[in-house]
Design an enzyme around this catalytic site. Sequence first.
Site, mmCIF file in Angstrom:
data_model
loop_
_atom_site.group_PDB
_atom_site.id
_atom_site.type_symbol
_atom_site.label_atom_id
_atom_site.label_comp_id
_atom_site.label_asym_id
_atom_site.label_seq_id
_atom_site.Cartn_x
_atom_site.Cartn_y
_atom_site.Cartn_z
ATOM 1 N N GLU A 160 0.579 -8.231 8.603
ATOM 2 C CA GLU A 160 -0.292 -9.156 7.874
ATOM 3 C C GLU A 160 -0.121 -10.596 8.375
ATOM 4 O OE1 GLU A 160 0.680 -8.196 3.714
ATOM 5 O OE2 GLU A 160 -0.784 -6.574 3.800
ATOM 6 N N ASP A 239 0.119 1.092 -0.148
ATOM 7 C CA ASP A 239 0.644 -0.144 -0.731
ATOM 8 C C ASP A 239 0.697 -0.092 -2.255
ATOM 9 O OD1 ASP A 239 1.614 -2.678 -0.798
ATOM 10 O OD2 ASP A 239 -0.279 -3.678 -0.373
ATOM 11 N N GLU A 267 1.425 -5.320 -9.243
ATOM 12 C CA GLU A 267 0.281 -5.838 -8.485
ATOM 13 C C GLU A 267 -0.983 -4.991 -8.661
ATOM 14 O OE1 GLU A 267 1.132 -6.250 -4.318
ATOM 15 O OE2 GLU A 267 -0.921 -6.830 -3.828
HETATM 16 C C1 GCV Z 1 4.276 -10.124 0.387
HETATM 17 C C2 GCV Z 1 0.661 -6.335 -0.018
HETATM 18 C C3 GCV Z 1 0.579 -7.508 -0.945
HETATM 19 C C4 GCV Z 1 1.070 -8.768 -0.272
HETATM 20 C C5 GCV Z 1 2.509 -8.522 0.222
HETATM 21 C C6 GCV Z 1 2.492 -7.321 1.162
HETATM 22 C C7 GCV Z 1 3.875 -6.937 1.633
HETATM 23 O O1 GCV Z 1 -0.260 -6.448 1.018
HETATM 24 O O2 GCV Z 1 -0.723 -7.660 -1.406
HETATM 25 O O3 GCV Z 1 1.036 -9.818 -1.198
HETATM 26 O O4 GCV Z 1 3.035 -9.647 0.860
HETATM 27 O O5 GCV Z 1 1.957 -6.209 0.487
HETATM 28 O O6 GCV Z 1 4.441 -6.018 1.064
HETATM 29 O O7 GCV Z 1 4.387 -7.552 2.553
#
Ligand code: GCV
Length: 552
Positions: A160, A239, A267
Amino acid sequence: MQRNQSVRNIDYKIAPDIPYRMLNHWDNLDGSIERGYAGNSFFFQENEIIVNERTRMYARLLASVGINATVINNVNVKDCATGLISDMYYDKLRAMACIFKEYGIQLFLSLNFAAPMVLGGLHSADPLDEEVRTWWKEKMMEVYQNIPNLGGFLIKADSEGRPGPFTYGRTHADGANMLAEAVAPYEGLIIWRCFVYNCQQDWRDKVTDRARSGYDNFKPLDGKFLDNVILQIKNGPMDFQVREPITPLFGALHNTNQMLEVQIAQEYTGQQKHVCYLIPMFEQILQFHTYLQDQKDTIREIISGQALNQKNCGIAAVANTGNESNWTGHDLAAANLYGFGRLAYQKDCTAEDIAREWVEVTFGSNREMITTITDILMRSWPIYEQYTAPLGIGWMVNPNHHYGPNVDGYEYDRWGTYHRADHLGIGVDRSEMGTGYAMTYQEPLASTYNSVEACPDELLLFFHHVSYTHILKSGKSVIQHIYDTHFDGVENVENMMKALDKIKEYLPLAVYNRMVPRLEEQLRLAKEWRDQINTYFYRKSGIIDTKNRTIY
Ligand code: GCV
């Protein structure tokens, strides 16, 4: 004593089987928390570290449930956070680490892989470059001189948008081992995340499969990591969805230290406005047989080190705390923090025992109240699943903040998270005829997931694209299952509210007053999910609800 039980005749000894029981905070130095739902950070504010009475309360809170390690900053290490390993922050970090040590807790930090460039002014962060390697060695010597109790580092790389070894054509073993060598003289650990996938996918591309990425990236590296490296692996291949299969990576690594990552920050499970007690899910994960070998093949046996005779292993939860007075925003979300610690610490605790224990120590000894709240907790994950995305397909949330329904929110986007619904059917073909993901499991799991007939209902749409009229093992068609579960989900939330109302006199007024608006919000959003999901699939399929309920 708090449970009103006799302390006579207590004579037992327990020792945790899982060596590292850890929290991962996604706190930023400006005081915000990525995916935080209980206020702001109590570690950071305006780029300063906070060490105060709450630091000690926090350490005591963690120790009381058996957690022995914590990472205080976000894995997305940006801006000032890269400088946590610099003079500016050492004094406060040392003070914090000392407080934690009094409670048997080790402090860890998240690292920026590109720190040699950001802090050191080098032109590269290539893990095989001698200058870079020397920079890290000298940096770690400095860090450990200043914070001797530091447990080590957590790293999100090539994920990411975060920097990593791929930029230099190197492997994740090259990256992790470089850091592991640098911290080895101080008995430091490098915890390296396996959440590595292509987040620039074209939604038209049906071959690339995000679910495969952890396995495809890390299976070939099995045996190549130094012993002070632990791979940290999310429970599912996507996720933290309300329902996902358990990642096949745990069944694929024979010579690598492993750590399970779960998320108690809700989340995708109601963001601490909805009740969703996640410990039954974690219990299932820990008991899951990977078929890695004939015996000792469960996730718990792997991450406790028993399966492969390892000592650097563990479990981590993305934390659900903030600076709100009750720590977790929703009072019932505290059961997830408590439950995570208890489940990680004590092998033979069940999710239900833990729920009851938490209710008793939190709210007292009235039998009706204990039964009611334990029941609400135990039913909350299945209920959340009922009114949100069906049959393991996941997502269907609003992009970015991930709250609330949006069936196509991620459908035409770059994140690799698709449901592929059309007027005939829904689901992602991950069988050998599709992306082949099902075949990354050990047998008999591969055959089970690969077959439409054998695949468990709750994961059907994760593994297969089927028609709306496909009959599930439950005897219902897919479309009728979608309608029924969504109507039931809302009714169940209504019942939850009624049940809570009946025992309100046994709860502190402040607690009850905090819970009610959250339950009202849960009900509002459950209805929104119900109506959007049902309407979407009614319009796509044109198939009516056999019970003729209102669909728009
Ligand atoms: C910390 C998901 C979440 C992100 C998070 C990522 C990760 O994509 O939405 O906020 O980033 O996981 O676990 O690194």
